[in-house]
Design a protein around this motif. Structure first.
Motif, PDB file in Angstrom:
ATOM      1  N   MET A   1       4.449 -50.257 -44.328  1.00 17.46           N
ATOM      2  CA  MET A   1       5.577 -50.718 -43.511  1.00 17.46           C
ATOM      3  C   MET A   1       6.109 -49.608 -42.610  1.00 17.46           C
ATOM      4  O   MET A   1       6.751 -49.864 -41.617  1.00 17.46           O
ATOM      5  N   LEU A   4       5.845 -49.506 -38.837  1.00 16.57           N
ATOM      6  CA  LEU A   4       6.751 -50.304 -38.010  1.00 16.57           C
ATOM      7  C   LEU A   4       7.791 -49.441 -37.297  1.00 16.57           C
ATOM      8  O   LEU A   4       8.211 -49.764 -36.185  1.00 16.57           O
ATOM      9  N   ILE A   5       8.187 -48.355 -37.948  1.00 20.42           N
ATOM     10  CA  ILE A   5       9.180 -47.465 -37.342  1.00 20.42           C
ATOM     11  C   ILE A   5       8.704 -47.024 -35.957  1.00 20.42           C
ATOM     12  O   ILE A   5       9.481 -46.863 -35.023  1.00 20.42           O
ATOM     13  N   VAL A   8       7.652 -50.785 -33.547  1.00 20.05           N
ATOM     14  CA  VAL A   8       8.727 -51.592 -32.974  1.00 20.05           C
ATOM     15  C   VAL A   8       9.287 -50.974 -31.686  1.00 20.05           C
ATOM     16  O   VAL A   8       9.365 -51.658 -30.657  1.00 20.05           O
ATOM     17  N   THR A  11       6.751 -51.458 -28.880  1.00 24.30           N
ATOM     18  CA  THR A  11       6.790 -52.823 -28.357  1.00 24.30           C
ATOM     19  C   THR A  11       7.954 -53.003 -27.393  1.00 24.30           C
ATOM     20  O   THR A  11       7.801 -53.538 -26.295  1.00 24.30           O
ATOM     21  N   LEU A  12       9.108 -52.504 -27.834  1.00 26.92           N
ATOM     22  CA  LEU A  12      10.299 -52.709 -27.003  1.00 26.92           C
ATOM     23  C   LEU A  12      10.184 -51.967 -25.679  1.00 26.92           C
ATOM     24  O   LEU A  12      10.573 -52.486 -24.632  1.00 26.92           O
ATOM     25  N   ALA A  15       7.875 -53.863 -23.453  1.00 25.56           N
ATOM     26  CA  ALA A  15       8.565 -55.040 -22.921  1.00 25.56           C
ATOM     27  C   ALA A  15       9.513 -54.635 -21.812  1.00 25.56           C
ATOM     28  O   ALA A  15       9.552 -55.267 -20.755  1.00 25.56           O
ATOM     29  N   VAL A  19       9.426 -55.896 -17.873  1.00 18.40           N
ATOM     30  CA  VAL A  19      10.556 -56.572 -17.225  1.00 18.40           C
ATOM     31  C   VAL A  19      11.027 -55.764 -16.019  1.00 18.40           C
ATOM     32  O   VAL A  19      11.297 -56.316 -14.950  1.00 18.40           O
TER      33      VAL A  19
END
Lengths: 55, 796
Positions: A1, A4-5, A8, A11-12, A15, A19
């Protein structure tokens, strides 16, 4: 897990970049004309500069 | 004869690639001219691009030459040229007839080679051209060159911005990107097992942050519209959407703060906003496209007329004419204001004013109405009105007023019923659980979210968007969404005759030859009629253009209202109307031929001897019978301003039983208003100034692109070409769109009832809600596509 640190935020950030790119393209009037540029690629010769206007 | 490197070997016109007989290279002289220009300038790459892009070429036979005097006037320079900081000027033109990549290339190429052009950019979707030029650029000759290539230049009233659509696109893109990312972040929560985990809170927190721009920025239009509806005491569909969105956001934040992570709706909310925006965007695009097309059609080059200022003639725009001014109207031009004739005599076409198909002859002192077309030589009139207060303008105002009385505001009943039901259900759920206030809030909010009319709100926009697109592909431009609602109710169709049911100009229906030299005579007639604007001259040119032998003519003399004569190869050739020929022997020679009483006859004499008799009539359009057959379940009638004879003849040929002739514009307006007031749903199809009132008051007014500007402004629907078969097609499309809307609404109501029930019972988990919500939206979109498009070609 623990992975994920890292994943995540990555990913952001991705993104956010996409945008931001979208908003930039929009501000740059790239969505004003959705049809013509698709055809412009068919014009074989390079767009020649117009010689006759003053420099 | 010209010789080209290519010849027509595959039965297609060398320029526009329309079917053309093998013995000719071009389908019409317009194409030949353009082909020559392109060859001379060495712009043959045009044809390569044309083959690749394969769109419909504009029909040059319909191309009307326009004068571009206005581009040299002071008014043009002041109103349409915008000076930039670097001393250059920008201007925007509409280009009529620009349909494909090859057109864009040709137009830009031609302009960039002109002196004084810095930048020329054509926009295909808007039909616009943006120019950046300096003072040396000759606007008029540039426009004339484009005109010679078959493109009509018109003035664009604004700077070509589509700001609103562009903002919508930004909202759409942002909500889409955020919704997709939020879904990704919510996925671990759906699978469960993270509720107590810190990761669960992390993912929930991220989606909450991402939801903020969606609700504050992307969803803004819904709140604005819901609020506007409330202020007008109207429950719009935007209200439950807004309530649903806000409740979802609030509830989810509350759940997140209380660590109840299985009830987060951030992603569903964002998805919903995304889907709703897509529906609206497509629908708005359809309306915009239709409006753009029609705006371009009604945009015209302001007319320049010559006014006598006591010393000399000077150019003024039509708007500047004052009553009492003496003005000169050149041959072929429109009379811009009402006035009194000052020339000895004049030949005028009142086709657009009254629908009369035959030209009329006026003597000095008789009134000339605005909208008449001067068919003879240039004439002088004394203006009796201004441009804006001519009869046609008054009629337009009247029609606008009547229309606003007859047509009720768009119905909102379904939305109101739905909104009330949802609000009452939510309130009921709240009240039944009053003893446990937190649970009461949650169940009420859950109902609001699940019942949020996602699919319901999508049903109509998607059906309409599909209908708009389909219509646009067929060449039907619908100017308002409301027209789609009204069109399925149509039970009566009223046609104008001249120009709608018929070609609008006389065509040669019969030739009787007394001379064996047919070929030579055809050439002589073409030579005599070459430069005349008269409809009969045009009919001769159309009929004989192919077979005629080119020849030259001298001593040409035109007698308005009677005919034309001249000398060809030493022979004296006279074309005359029968009433202008007094020689009884000639009439006797022609009397053996059976002639139609409604047709216009032209006698031809060679050196005083009878040679031929031609009969002309405004014929019904070739596709009229099949179009009328498709309308057989409607009551079809004809209201015409023309004389009873021709009207009866056309109606008889087409099997239309109900018709009225000799109606003036007010008669037509009253006839249609009466029908509409007595509850009939009427479609009026017309194209002239005289139809304007009727078009405006009808349930649906239909006109075509070649119609008078005023008629186009009044009409709800504009057909890209005067093809009557498009009318039953449009009505069929509107019925399909209505059916698709109903199916979509039924489906989404069904979905809502089931899910509200399940949510009430607590049987539905968030995962299922998240799957079902977009699924129902997608099924509504699929239904719209299937029902509206379906087997449309086959059905037509």
């Amino acid at each position: 897990m623990g992975i994920l640190i890292m994943l995540v935020p990555v990913t952001l950030i991705l993104a956010a970049i996409s945008v931001a790119a979208y908003i930039w393209a929009h501000r740059n009037h790239q969505f004003d004309d959705l049809d013509t540029p698709a055809y412009r690629i068919l014009f074989e010769e390079p767009e020649e500069r117009n010689e006759n206007h003053e420099s | 004869m010209h010789h080209y490197h290519q010849t027509n070997t595959d039965g297609l016109c060398l320029h526009c690639a329309r079917e053309t007989p093998l013995d000719r290279n071009f389908c019409c002289s317009g194409c030949e001219t353009v082909f020559q220009i392109i060859q001379q300038r060495g712009w043959t790459d045009y044809y390569r691009l044309q083959k690749i892009s394969r769109t419909d070429m504009p029909d040059l036979r319909e191309h009307k030459r326009v004068t571009y005097d206005f581009l040299e006037s002071e008014t043009y320079r002041k109103q349409h040229l915008h000076e930039q900081a670097d001393g250059t000027f920008t201007c925007h033109w509409f280009i009529d007839g620009m349909t494909c990549a090859a057109c864009v290339w040709l137009i830009e190429k031609g302009l960039k080679q002109r002196i004084g052009v810095h930048e020329a950019r054509a926009f295909l979707d808007r039909g616009e051209l943006s120019l950046s030029v300096d003072a040396r650029f000759d606007h008029r000759s540039a426009a004339e060159e484009l005109d010679a290539l078959g493109y009509q230049v018109k003035l664009s009233p604004h700077q070509g911005d589509n700001g609103t659509q562009s903002t919508e696109l930004l909202r759409l893109g942002i909500s889409g990107a955020l919704a997709a990312n939020m879904m990704l972040m919510t996925m671990p929560l759906y699978t469960g097992g993270l509720e107590s985990d810190a990761f669960g809170v992390l993912f929930g927190g991220i989606t909450a942050v991402l939801s903020i721009p969606v609700i504050l920025y992307a969803a803004r239009p819904f709140f604005v519209k819901a609020w506007a509806g409330l202020r007008n005491r109207r429950l719009s569909l935007d209200l439950p959407i807004s309530i649903g969105l806000v409740s979802a956001e609030c509830l989810s934040i509350h759940q997140l703060l209380t660590r109840q992570l299985h009830h987060l709706y951030f992603d569903s909310m964002a998805m919903l906003v995304f889907f709703l925006l897509i529906g609206r965007f497509i629908q708005q695009r359809g309306v915009n496209q239709a409006l753009r097309h029609t705006r371009q059609l009604v945009a015209t080059m302001p007319q320049i007329v010559q006014r006598w200022d006591g010393v000399s003639w000077s150019s003024v725009t039509a708007q500047q004419i004052e009553p009492g001014d003496l003005i000169r109207i050149e041959s072929g031009n429109l009379v811009p204001v009402d006035g009194q004739l000052r020339s000895d005599d004049a030949v005028l076409s009142l086709h657009v004013v009254s629908g009369e198909s035959e030209p009329i002859h006026q003597r000095e002192g008789s009134p000339v109405p605005a909208g008449a077309i001067n068919l003879g030589c240039s004439l002088e009139i004394c203006a009796s009105s201004r441009f804006s207060d001519s009869d046609s303008e008054r009629l337009r105002d009247l029609a606008n007023r009547l229309k606003s009385q007859v047509i009720p505001a768009s119905e909102q009943t379904l939305a109101s019923v739905f909104t009330t039901t949802v609000l009452i259900t939510a309130l009921a759920a709240f009240l039944t659980h009053l003893d446990h206030i937190e649970f009461a809030f949650r169940s009420a909010l859950t109902i609001l979210i699940v019942a949020c009319p996602c699919a319901l709100a999508l049903a109509r926009p998607t059906a309409l968007a599909t209908a708009f697109r389909q219509a646009s592909n067929l060449g039907i431009w619908v100017r308002s969404t409301d027209a789609w609602r009204r069109a399925p109710m149509i039970s009566r169709v009223i046609f104008d005759k001249t120009g709608v049911l018929t070609e609008g100009c006389p065509g040669l229906i019969r030739s009787h030859w007394l001379t064996p030299r047919e070929h030579w005579l055809k050439g002589a007639i073409i030579a005599l009629e070459r430069d005349l604007n008269h409809p009969i001259a045009q009919a001769f040119r159309t009929a004989f253009a192919v077979s005629a032998e080119p020849t030259s003519v001298t001593e040409i003399r035109v007698t308005p209202g009677q005919g034309v004569q001249g000398r060809v190869d030493g022979h004296h050739v006279v074309l005359t109307a029968p009433h202008a020929c007094t020689d009884q022997a000639i009439h006797a020679a022609f009397s053996e031929f059976p002639t139609s009483p409604t047709a216009t006859q032209v006698l031809v004499l060679i050196d005083g001897q009878p040679a031929a008799l031609f009969e002309f009539e405004d014929r019904p359009r070739p596709e009229a019978p099949s179009a009328l057959a498709d309308l057989s379940h409607m009551e079809v009638s004809v209201l015409s301003g023309d004389r009873p004879g021709p009207v009866q003849s056309v109606c008889h040929q087409l099997g239309i039983e109900r018709f009225q002739a000799a109606m003036n514009p007010t008669d037509k307006l009253q006839a249609v208003t009466e029908l509409v007031h007595t509850g009939h749903q009427v479609a009026v199809i017309g194209d002239g100034l005289n139809d304007m009132g009727a078009l405006g008051t009808a349930t649906i007014g239909v006109t075509h692109a070649q119609a008078t500007e005023a008629a186009i402004q009044m009409a709800d629907v504009v057909l890209a070409r005067p093809d009557l078969r498009l009318i039953p097609l449009f009505l069929e499309l509107s019925r399909r769109a209505q059916r698709a809307t109903k199916q979509g609404i039924t489906l989404s109501l069904f979905y809502n009832v089931i899910t509200v029930f399940l949510a009430w019972q607590g049987l539905i988990g968030p995962l299922w809600a998240a799957i079902l919500m977009p699924l129902s939206s997608l099924s509504v979109i699929a239904i719209a596509n299937y029902t509206v498009k379906g087997d449309f070609r086959w059905a037509s």
